[in-house]
Design a protein around this motif. Structure first.
Motif, PDB file in Angstrom:
ATOM      1  N   LEU A 168       0.838  -1.191   0.000  1.00 49.07           N
ATOM      2  CA  LEU A 168       0.000   0.000   0.000  1.00 49.07           C
ATOM      3  C   LEU A 168       0.872   1.238   0.000  1.00 49.07           C
ATOM      4  N   ASN A 169       0.421   2.257  -0.652  1.00 47.45           N
ATOM      5  CA  ASN A 169       1.093   3.544  -0.563  1.00 47.45           C
ATOM      6  C   ASN A 169       0.489   4.304   0.601  1.00 47.45           C
ATOM      7  N   LEU A 170       1.318   4.661   1.534  1.00 43.05           N
ATOM      8  CA  LEU A 170       0.851   5.372   2.711  1.00 43.05           C
ATOM      9  C   LEU A 170       1.247   6.831   2.621  1.00 43.05           C
ATOM     10  N   CYS A 171       0.407   7.675   3.136  1.00 42.31           N
ATOM     11  CA  CYS A 171       0.677   9.108   3.169  1.00 42.31           C
ATOM     12  C   CYS A 171       1.010   9.479   4.607  1.00 42.31           C
ATOM     13  N   PHE A 172       2.187  10.014   4.820  1.00 42.29           N
ATOM     14  CA  PHE A 172       2.637  10.381   6.158  1.00 42.29           C
ATOM     15  C   PHE A 172       2.518  11.886   6.319  1.00 42.29           C
ATOM     16  N   LEU A 173       1.760  12.318   7.323  1.00 38.93           N
ATOM     17  CA  LEU A 173       1.560  13.742   7.553  1.00 38.93           C
ATOM     18  C   LEU A 173       1.436  13.977   9.051  1.00 38.93           C
ATOM     19  N   LYS A 174       2.399  14.676   9.624  1.00 33.78           N
ATOM     20  CA  LYS A 174       2.384  15.038  11.044  1.00 33.78           C
ATOM     21  C   LYS A 174       2.136  13.820  11.927  1.00 33.78           C
ATOM     22  N   ASN A 175       2.909  12.777  11.745  1.00 35.08           N
ATOM     23  CA  ASN A 175       2.844  11.555  12.539  1.00 35.08           C
ATOM     24  C   ASN A 175       1.535  10.769  12.378  1.00 35.08           C
ATOM     25  N   LEU A 176       0.811  11.002  11.292  1.00 31.30           N
ATOM     26  CA  LEU A 176      -0.391  10.238  10.997  1.00 31.30           C
ATOM     27  C   LEU A 176      -0.196   9.525   9.666  1.00 31.30           C
ATOM     28  N   TRP A 177      -0.573   8.280   9.643  1.00 30.41           N
ATOM     29  CA  TRP A 177      -0.504   7.506   8.408  1.00 30.41           C
ATOM     30  C   TRP A 177      -1.925   7.347   7.882  1.00 30.41           C
ATOM     31  N   THR A 178      -2.107   7.579   6.598  1.00 30.27           N
ATOM     32  CA  THR A 178      -3.408   7.411   5.962  1.00 30.27           C
ATOM     33  C   THR A 178      -3.310   6.300   4.928  1.00 30.27           C
ATOM     34  N   ILE A 179      -4.215   5.340   5.050  1.00 28.58           N
ATOM     35  CA  ILE A 179      -4.270   4.260   4.078  1.00 28.58           C
ATOM     36  C   ILE A 179      -5.404   4.604   3.122  1.00 28.58           C
ATOM     37  N   PRO A 180      -5.092   4.809   1.853  1.00 27.50           N
ATOM     38  CA  PRO A 180      -6.130   5.226   0.910  1.00 27.50           C
ATOM     39  C   PRO A 180      -7.089   4.094   0.572  1.00 27.50           C
ATOM     40  N   GLY A 181      -8.314   4.465   0.196  1.00 25.82           N
ATOM     41  CA  GLY A 181      -9.288   3.469  -0.247  1.00 25.82           C
ATOM     42  C   GLY A 181     -10.050   2.855   0.904  1.00 25.82           C
ATOM     43  N   ILE A 182     -10.849   1.880   0.579  1.00 29.24           N
ATOM     44  CA  ILE A 182     -11.663   1.181   1.565  1.00 29.24           C
ATOM     45  C   ILE A 182     -11.185  -0.264   1.619  1.00 29.24           C
ATOM     46  N   LEU A 183     -10.853  -0.705   2.800  1.00 27.20           N
ATOM     47  CA  LEU A 183     -10.383  -2.082   2.983  1.00 27.20           C
ATOM     48  C   LEU A 183     -11.536  -2.966   3.422  1.00 27.20           C
ATOM     49  N   ASN A 184     -11.518  -4.207   2.996  1.00 26.78           N
ATOM     50  CA  ASN A 184     -12.503  -5.176   3.460  1.00 26.78           C
ATOM     51  C   ASN A 184     -12.294  -5.463   4.934  1.00 26.78           C
ATOM     52  N   ALA A 185     -13.354  -5.895   5.597  1.00 27.09           N
ATOM     53  CA  ALA A 185     -13.256  -6.283   6.992  1.00 27.09           C
ATOM     54  C   ALA A 185     -12.310  -7.476   7.105  1.00 27.09           C
ATOM     55  N   SER A 186     -11.239  -7.294   7.880  1.00 26.01           N
ATOM     56  CA  SER A 186     -10.235  -8.341   8.031  1.00 26.01           C
ATOM     57  C   SER A 186      -9.152  -7.837   8.978  1.00 26.01           C
ATOM     58  N   ASP A 187      -8.182  -8.706   9.271  1.00 29.66           N
ATOM     59  CA  ASP A 187      -6.986  -8.324  10.021  1.00 29.66           C
ATOM     60  C   ASP A 187      -5.882  -8.013   9.024  1.00 29.66           C
ATOM     61  N   TYR A 188      -5.107  -6.980   9.318  1.00 31.12           N
ATOM     62  CA  TYR A 188      -4.049  -6.543   8.412  1.00 31.12           C
ATOM     63  C   TYR A 188      -2.756  -6.330   9.181  1.00 31.12           C
ATOM     64  N   THR A 189      -1.644  -6.528   8.497  1.00 25.70           N
ATOM     65  CA  THR A 189      -0.326  -6.184   9.002  1.00 25.70           C
ATOM     66  C   THR A 189       0.313  -5.240   7.991  1.00 25.70           C
ATOM     67  N   VAL A 190       0.822  -4.130   8.495  1.00 29.53           N
ATOM     68  CA  VAL A 190       1.474  -3.150   7.639  1.00 29.53           C
ATOM     69  C   VAL A 190       2.925  -3.060   8.053  1.00 29.53           C
ATOM     70  N   LYS A 191       3.808  -3.110   7.089  1.00 29.63           N
ATOM     71  CA  LYS A 191       5.235  -2.946   7.346  1.00 29.63           C
ATOM     72  C   LYS A 191       5.598  -1.515   6.957  1.00 29.63           C
ATOM     73  N   VAL A 192       6.176  -0.792   7.889  1.00 34.76           N
ATOM     74  CA  VAL A 192       6.579   0.597   7.665  1.00 34.76           C
ATOM     75  C   VAL A 192       8.105   0.640   7.612  1.00 34.76           C
ATOM     76  N   ILE A 193       8.616   1.224   6.552  1.00 36.24           N
ATOM     77  CA  ILE A 193      10.070   1.353   6.386  1.00 36.24           C
ATOM     78  C   ILE A 193      10.395   2.839   6.288  1.00 36.24           C
ATOM     79  N   PHE A 194      11.297   3.282   7.157  1.00 37.15           N
ATOM     80  CA  PHE A 194      11.717   4.688   7.141  1.00 37.15           C
ATOM     81  C   PHE A 194      13.176   4.753   6.703  1.00 37.15           C
ATOM     82  N   THR A 195      13.405   5.518   5.652  1.00 37.55           N
ATOM     83  CA  THR A 195      14.786   5.750   5.216  1.00 37.55           C
ATOM     84  C   THR A 195      15.002   7.253   5.129  1.00 37.55           C
ATOM     85  N   GLU A 196      16.125   7.676   5.596  1.00 45.31           N
ATOM     86  CA  GLU A 196      16.489   9.097   5.617  1.00 45.31           C
ATOM     87  C   GLU A 196      17.469   9.350   4.487  1.00 45.31           C
TER      88      GLU A 196
END
Length: 167
Positions: free
Chosen positions: A2-30
């Motif tokens: 997923l493409n995540l939008c990072f804004l002021k320490n908030l992550w937004t996942i675009p679109g509508i996800l089906n009801a389920s359990d999810y795991t998101v991996k976040v990678i930060f590179t400077e």
């Protein structure tokens, strides 16, 4: 992925996800080497949404057909579509009844006289299962008797045509 939008320490996942359990991996590179690269996983759940169901059952006479009228919406009063199943007096009456644009009519046929309990259930991937219980009665039929006028002479057998309808 997923493409995540990072804004002021908030992550937004675009679109509508089906009801389920999810795991998101976040990678930060400077880019300018002030911070070390870091990654992490986080889990979240998208819960099933609630729905609202209303069922009306009409009483009808023996030999006639009754109807269960079903209205189904989300909490914002948007009509829902999907599948229904119906139990009457604890027995399966109908499976996989289509409900379209929030409305369905289910015919009730071949019932003996008596009082019945109907349970209509909606089940869908992204909505919580919901049921509605209602009652209907099948009353005794009211037949109509029609007798034709006859002329007869004394001493002869009399035949009277009788018609019984509604049974």
């Amino acid at each position: 992925s997923l493409n995540l939008c990072f804004l002021k320490n908030l992550w937004t996942i675009p679109g509508i996800l089906n009801a389920s359990d999810y795991t998101v991996k976040v990678i930060f590179t400077e880019e300018n080497d002030h911070y070390a690269d870091v990654d992490g996983d986080f889990d979240f759940t998208v819960d099933k949404a609630p729905a609202m169901i209303l069922v009306e059952a009409e009483n009808f006479a023996y030999g006639e057909t009754g109807t269960l009228k079903v209205n189904l919406t989300d909490l914002k009063d948007n009509p829902l579509s999907g599948k229904l199943y119906v139990e009457i007096d604890g027995e399966i009456y109908a499976l996989d009844i289509n409900i379209t644009d929030g409305y369905a009519e289910i015919p009730l046929e071949n019932f003996e006289t008596g009082n019945y309990v109907a349970e209509v259930t909606f089940s869908a991937d992204n909505y919580r299962d919901i049921s509605y219980i209602c009652h209907f009665n099948v009353t005794r039929a009211s037949p109509t008797i029609t007798v034709e006028d006859v002329e007869a002479e004394w001493g002869t057998p009399i035949v009277v045509p009788v018609n019984i309808t509604g049974r």
